[in-house]
Design an enzyme around this catalytic site. Structure first.
Site, PDB file in Angstrom:
ATOM      1  N   GLU A   1      -3.586   9.690  17.958  1.00  0.00           N
ATOM      2  CA  GLU A   1      -4.762  11.390  18.651  1.00  0.00           C
ATOM      3  C   GLU A   1      -5.860  11.848  16.705  1.00  0.00           C
ATOM      4  OE1 GLU A   1      -1.392  10.157  18.123  1.00  0.00           O
ATOM      5  OE2 GLU A   1      -0.472  11.034  20.170  1.00  0.00           O
TER       6      GLU A   1
ATOM      7  N   SER B   1       1.294   6.776   2.046  1.00  0.00           N
ATOM      8  CA  SER B   1       2.034   7.061   3.442  1.00  0.00           C
ATOM      9  C   SER B   1       3.205   8.391   2.220  1.00  0.00           C
ATOM     10  CB  SER B   1       2.532   6.787   4.438  1.00  0.00           C
ATOM     11  OG  SER B   1       1.712   6.358   4.413  1.00  0.00           O
TER      12      SER B   1
ATOM     13  N   SER C   1       4.408  -1.141   3.677  1.00  0.00           N
ATOM     14  CA  SER C   1       4.869  -2.903   4.166  1.00  0.00           C
ATOM     15  C   SER C   1       5.133  -3.959   3.061  1.00  0.00           C
ATOM     16  CB  SER C   1       3.134  -3.075   5.718  1.00  0.00           C
ATOM     17  OG  SER C   1       3.832  -2.077   6.368  1.00  0.00           O
TER      18      SER C   1
ATOM     19  N   GLN D   1       1.025  -0.624   0.071  1.00  0.00           N
ATOM     20  CA  GLN D   1      -0.314   0.105  -0.440  1.00  0.00           C
ATOM     21  C   GLN D   1       1.007   1.166  -0.192  1.00  0.00           C
ATOM     22  OE1 GLN D   1      -1.875   0.106   3.465  1.00  0.00           O
ATOM     23  NE2 GLN D   1      -3.660   1.704   2.946  1.00  0.00           N
ATOM     24  N   GLY D   2       0.920   2.200  -1.510  1.00  0.00           N
ATOM     25  CA  GLY D   2       1.545   2.991  -1.165  1.00  0.00           C
ATOM     26  C   GLY D   2       1.157   4.240  -1.119  1.00  0.00           C
TER      27      GLY D   2
ATOM     28  N   GLU E   1      -9.866  -1.141   5.828  1.00  0.00           N
ATOM     29  CA  GLU E   1      -8.770  -1.685   6.284  1.00  0.00           C
ATOM     30  C   GLU E   1      -8.764  -2.308   7.772  1.00  0.00           C
ATOM     31  OE1 GLU E   1      -5.212   1.372   6.216  1.00  0.00           O
ATOM     32  OE2 GLU E   1      -4.103   0.082   6.955  1.00  0.00           O
TER      33      GLU E   1
HETATM   34  C1  LIG Z   1       4.220  -0.986  11.467  1.00  0.00           C
HETATM   35  C2  LIG Z   1       3.142   0.153  10.600  1.00  0.00           C
HETATM   36  C3  LIG Z   1       3.137   0.193   9.002  1.00  0.00           C
HETATM   37  C4  LIG Z   1       2.571   1.028   8.379  1.00  0.00           C
HETATM   38  N1  LIG Z   1       2.761   0.352   7.058  1.00  0.00           N
HETATM   39  C5  LIG Z   1       2.207   1.308   6.257  1.00  0.00           C
HETATM   40  C6  LIG Z   1       1.445   0.843   5.295  1.00  0.00           C
HETATM   41  O1  LIG Z   1       2.385  -0.186   4.742  1.00  0.00           O
HETATM   42  N2  LIG Z   1       1.426   1.835   3.950  1.00  0.00           N
HETATM   43  C7  LIG Z   1       0.969   3.072   3.588  1.00  0.00           C
HETATM   44  O2  LIG Z   1       0.963   3.860   2.867  1.00  0.00           O
HETATM   45  N3  LIG Z   1       1.110   3.657   5.602  1.00  0.00           N
HETATM   46  C8  LIG Z   1       1.932   2.980   6.274  1.00  0.00           C
HETATM   47  N4  LIG Z   1       1.939   3.395   7.592  1.00  0.00           N
HETATM   48  C9  LIG Z   1       2.199   4.289   8.525  1.00  0.00           C
HETATM   49  C10 LIG Z   1       1.270   5.147   8.516  1.00  0.00           C
HETATM   50  O3  LIG Z   1       0.068   5.185   7.925  1.00  0.00           O
HETATM   51  C11 LIG Z   1       1.143   6.486   9.591  1.00  0.00           C
HETATM   52  O4  LIG Z   1       2.919   6.218   9.918  1.00  0.00           O
HETATM   53  C12 LIG Z   1       0.173   7.495   9.792  1.00  0.00           C
HETATM   54  O5  LIG Z   1      -0.945   7.742   9.056  1.00  0.00           O
HETATM   55  C13 LIG Z   1       1.004   8.886  10.559  1.00  0.00           C
HETATM   56  O6  LIG Z   1       1.485   9.654  10.113  1.00  0.00           O
HETATM   57  P1  LIG Z   1       2.386  10.037  10.008  1.00  0.00           P
HETATM   58  O7  LIG Z   1       3.507   9.070  10.108  1.00  0.00           O
HETATM   59  O8  LIG Z   1       2.886  10.538   9.155  1.00  0.00           O
HETATM   60  O9  LIG Z   1       2.612  11.038  10.558  1.00  0.00           O
HETATM   61  P2  LIG Z   1       1.959  12.261  10.460  1.00  0.00           P
HETATM   62  O10 LIG Z   1       0.149  12.711  10.301  1.00  0.00           O
HETATM   63  O11 LIG Z   1       2.941  12.971  10.988  1.00  0.00           O
HETATM   64  O12 LIG Z   1       1.189  12.343  12.712  1.00  0.00           O
HETATM   65  C14 LIG Z   1       2.503  12.724  13.291  1.00  0.00           C
HETATM   66  C15 LIG Z   1       1.610  12.888  15.076  1.00  0.00           C
HETATM   67  O13 LIG Z   1       0.541  14.000  14.987  1.00  0.00           O
HETATM   68  C16 LIG Z   1       0.363  13.806  15.047  1.00  0.00           C
HETATM   69  N5  LIG Z   1      -1.374  14.507  14.421  1.00  0.00           N
HETATM   70  C17 LIG Z   1      -1.582  14.550  13.506  1.00  0.00           C
HETATM   71  N6  LIG Z   1      -2.275  15.370  12.866  1.00  0.00           N
HETATM   72  C18 LIG Z   1      -3.049  15.434  13.775  1.00  0.00           C
HETATM   73  C19 LIG Z   1      -4.346  15.921  14.011  1.00  0.00           C
HETATM   74  N7  LIG Z   1      -5.043  15.875  13.039  1.00  0.00           N
HETATM   75  N8  LIG Z   1      -5.322  15.788  15.601  1.00  0.00           N
HETATM   76  C20 LIG Z   1      -4.168  15.561  16.094  1.00  0.00           C
HETATM   77  N9  LIG Z   1      -3.081  15.092  16.151  1.00  0.00           N
HETATM   78  C21 LIG Z   1      -2.456  14.748  15.028  1.00  0.00           C
HETATM   79  C22 LIG Z   1      -0.316  12.277  15.573  1.00  0.00           C
HETATM   80  O14 LIG Z   1      -1.135  11.817  16.237  1.00  0.00           O
HETATM   81  C23 LIG Z   1       1.409  11.994  15.972  1.00  0.00           C
HETATM   82  O15 LIG Z   1       1.444  11.890  16.675  1.00  0.00           O
HETATM   83  C24 LIG Z   1       2.599   2.351   8.579  1.00  0.00           C
HETATM   84  C25 LIG Z   1       3.114   3.164   9.869  1.00  0.00           C
HETATM   85  C26 LIG Z   1       3.248   2.048  10.801  1.00  0.00           C
HETATM   86  C27 LIG Z   1       4.444   2.242  12.034  1.00  0.00           C
END
Ligand SMILES: Cc1cc2nc3c(=O)[nH]c(=O)nc-3n(C[C@H](O)[C@H](O)[C@H](O)COP(=O)(O)OP(=O)(O)OC[C@H]3O[C@@H](n4cnc5c(N)ncnc54)[C@H](O)[C@@H]3O)c2cc1C
Length: 379
Positions: A362, A127, A159, A124-125, A242
């Site tokens: 969050e 993020s 992933s 899943q591309g 999902e």
């Molecule tokens: C084990 C694992 C597997 C994953 N697999 C995939 C995958 O296969 N494909 C894929 O596309 N993605 C994948 N992800 C990514 C995952 O979907 C993202 O990490 C997640 O959506 C959060 O995005 P970010 O890491 O950019 O954090 P950000 O969105 O930048 O968030 C940073 C911090 O800000 C907080 N925050 C952000 N917006 C708000 C708001 N509106 N209100 C309050 N707080 C807020 C968040 O809670 C977090 O604490 C994976 C992540 C993990 C940990």
């Protein structure tokens, strides 16, 4: 709601339980990610051979047309039997149903069967480094070139990309349009020069996910899913799928980890300690509430035809409980739970990501506040 299974549901469960009884996945490979993945892939092939790989898919695509309750039973029984999640879990739960909803007859014909048999793995591309919770702000660009699209950008946390033949890719095709409108959903072939997969090392030492560097990758027109500019709607179909199935698998796995901890505490004669008993009792209660809330979410889907915002509550509760449980295991078992490469240290470290993957806590709290409790919007 009535939690008693109907006769057909009981028959379904018994048939499935018998199948799991007769099909042992074999010893789980340790400390070798590729061998572990191959083990899960082989087990999915066995499931597919007997029509169990995707019970929720319609029979014409190789599924069993299972009801939501039967799907939940499948994941509960899978978890209970100690069998692994099928290797192509993102294909089975996300790509397959999204292609069924939005795909052309040719796309369905081309892609569904190899998903089922784990012949072609999907990732899943979505993020990107600057687009996670706020997915619609993604920057990966796709530009038309004849009857192809040329894609440039970066994805992250992808992933299983290292094993994948295909990627569900959302890219920006109209930078002038409002951010939710200028997106298109592509089925991208990963086996090309313009796609580089670089594993990311996690705190557990494994590399479940990757960075994806896309530089001039080419995608033919026929691999646009759901129409140009319609990517946000198509992506929502993927995101809605999902959490619905996995919730049951996750709550059963949590139960198993808790039972293992109780057994280890009993072996050490710790159950008479009122503080420990109290803590284990609380975790037991949370595990039960989680199970019942997952079933309540099922009722909402049956009533309204799609997962409701309550699913966010289950995901939030599961991640919080799993983190509390694994931390308590480390407190209870002491240094022996912290040995590098040990089962408990793995559980403790892997649980850290639970409150990020599939939607951060969050963001889930915002959804519960606004859409379940009806509180004013945060923004
Ligand atoms: C084990 C694992 C597997 C994953 N697999 C995939 C995958 O296969 N494909 C894929 O596309 N993605 C994948 N992800 C990514 C995952 O979907 C993202 O990490 C997640 O959506 C959060 O995005 P970010 O890491 O950019 O954090 P950000 O969105 O930048 O968030 C940073 C911090 O800000 C907080 N925050 C952000 N917006 C708000 C708001 N509106 N209100 C309050 N707080 C807020 C968040 O809670 C977090 O604490 C994976 C992540 C993990 C940990």
């Amino acid at each position: 709601m009535d939690l008693t299974f109907s006769e057909p549901e009981l028959a379904f469960r018994d048939e499935l339980r018998a199948w799991f009884g007769e099909h042992d996945p074999g010893r789980e490979p340790e400390h070798d990610e590729d061998a572990h993945y191959a083990w899960r892939r082989a087990f999915q092939r066995q499931l597919a051979q007997d029509g169990w790989a995707a019970v929720h898919w319609p029979p014409e695509y190789g599924g069993r047309g299972a009801t939501l309750t039967q799907s939940a039973i499948f994941f509960e029984e899978l978890g209970r039997s100690g069998s692994p999640l099928p290797a192509n879990v993102l294909g089975l739960l996300l790509a397959g149903p999204t292609i069924m909803t939005w795909g052309t007859p040719e796309q369905k014909e081309r892609h569904l069967a190899p998903i089922l048999t784990a012949e072609e793995i999907w990732c899943q591309g979505f993020s990107e480094p600057d687009a996670g919770s706020d997915l619609a702000s993604l920057k990966t660009r796709a530009v038309p070139d004849g009857d192809e699209w040329v894609v440039t950008g970066q994805k992250v946390w992808t992933s299983g990309a290292q094993y994948s033949k295909w990627c569900m890719l959302v890219a920006r095709t109209d930078p002038e349009a409002p951010k939710h409108k200028g997106l298109t959903y592509f089925l991208m072939d990963m086996e090309q020069e313009g796609v580089q997969v670089r594993p990311l090392r996690q705190i557990t030492g494994e590399s479940e996910f990757n960075e994806l560097f896309i530089d001039g990758a080419r995608i033919p027109d026929e691999n646009v899913l759901g129409g140009v500019g319609n990517g946000w709607k198509v992506a929502l179909t993927t995101l809605m799928n999902e959490r619905s199935g996995l919730a049951f698998f996750l709550q059963v796995r949590l139960r198993q980890v808790l039972d293992r901890l109780i057994a280890e505490a009993a072996q050490r004669d710790l159950l008479d300690d009122p503080v420990i008993a109290d803590r284990l009792g609380e975790l037991h209660l949370r595990a039960e509430v989680l199970r019942l809330t997952a079933y309540r979410g099922l009722t909402a889907i049956e009533k309204y035809g799609q997962p409701g915002p309550e699913g966010s509550l289950t995901k939030w509760m599961w991640s919080e409980t799993n983190q509390q449980l694994t931390q308590f295991a480390a407190d209870l078992l002491g240094p022996e739970a912290l040995i590098a490469g040990g089962r408990w240290s793995y559980e403790l470290l892997r649980a850290r990501g639970n409150s990020i993957e599939g939607g951060t806590t969050e963001v889930l709290k915002n959804i519960v506040a606004e859409r379940v409790l009806g509180l004013p919007k945060a923004r």
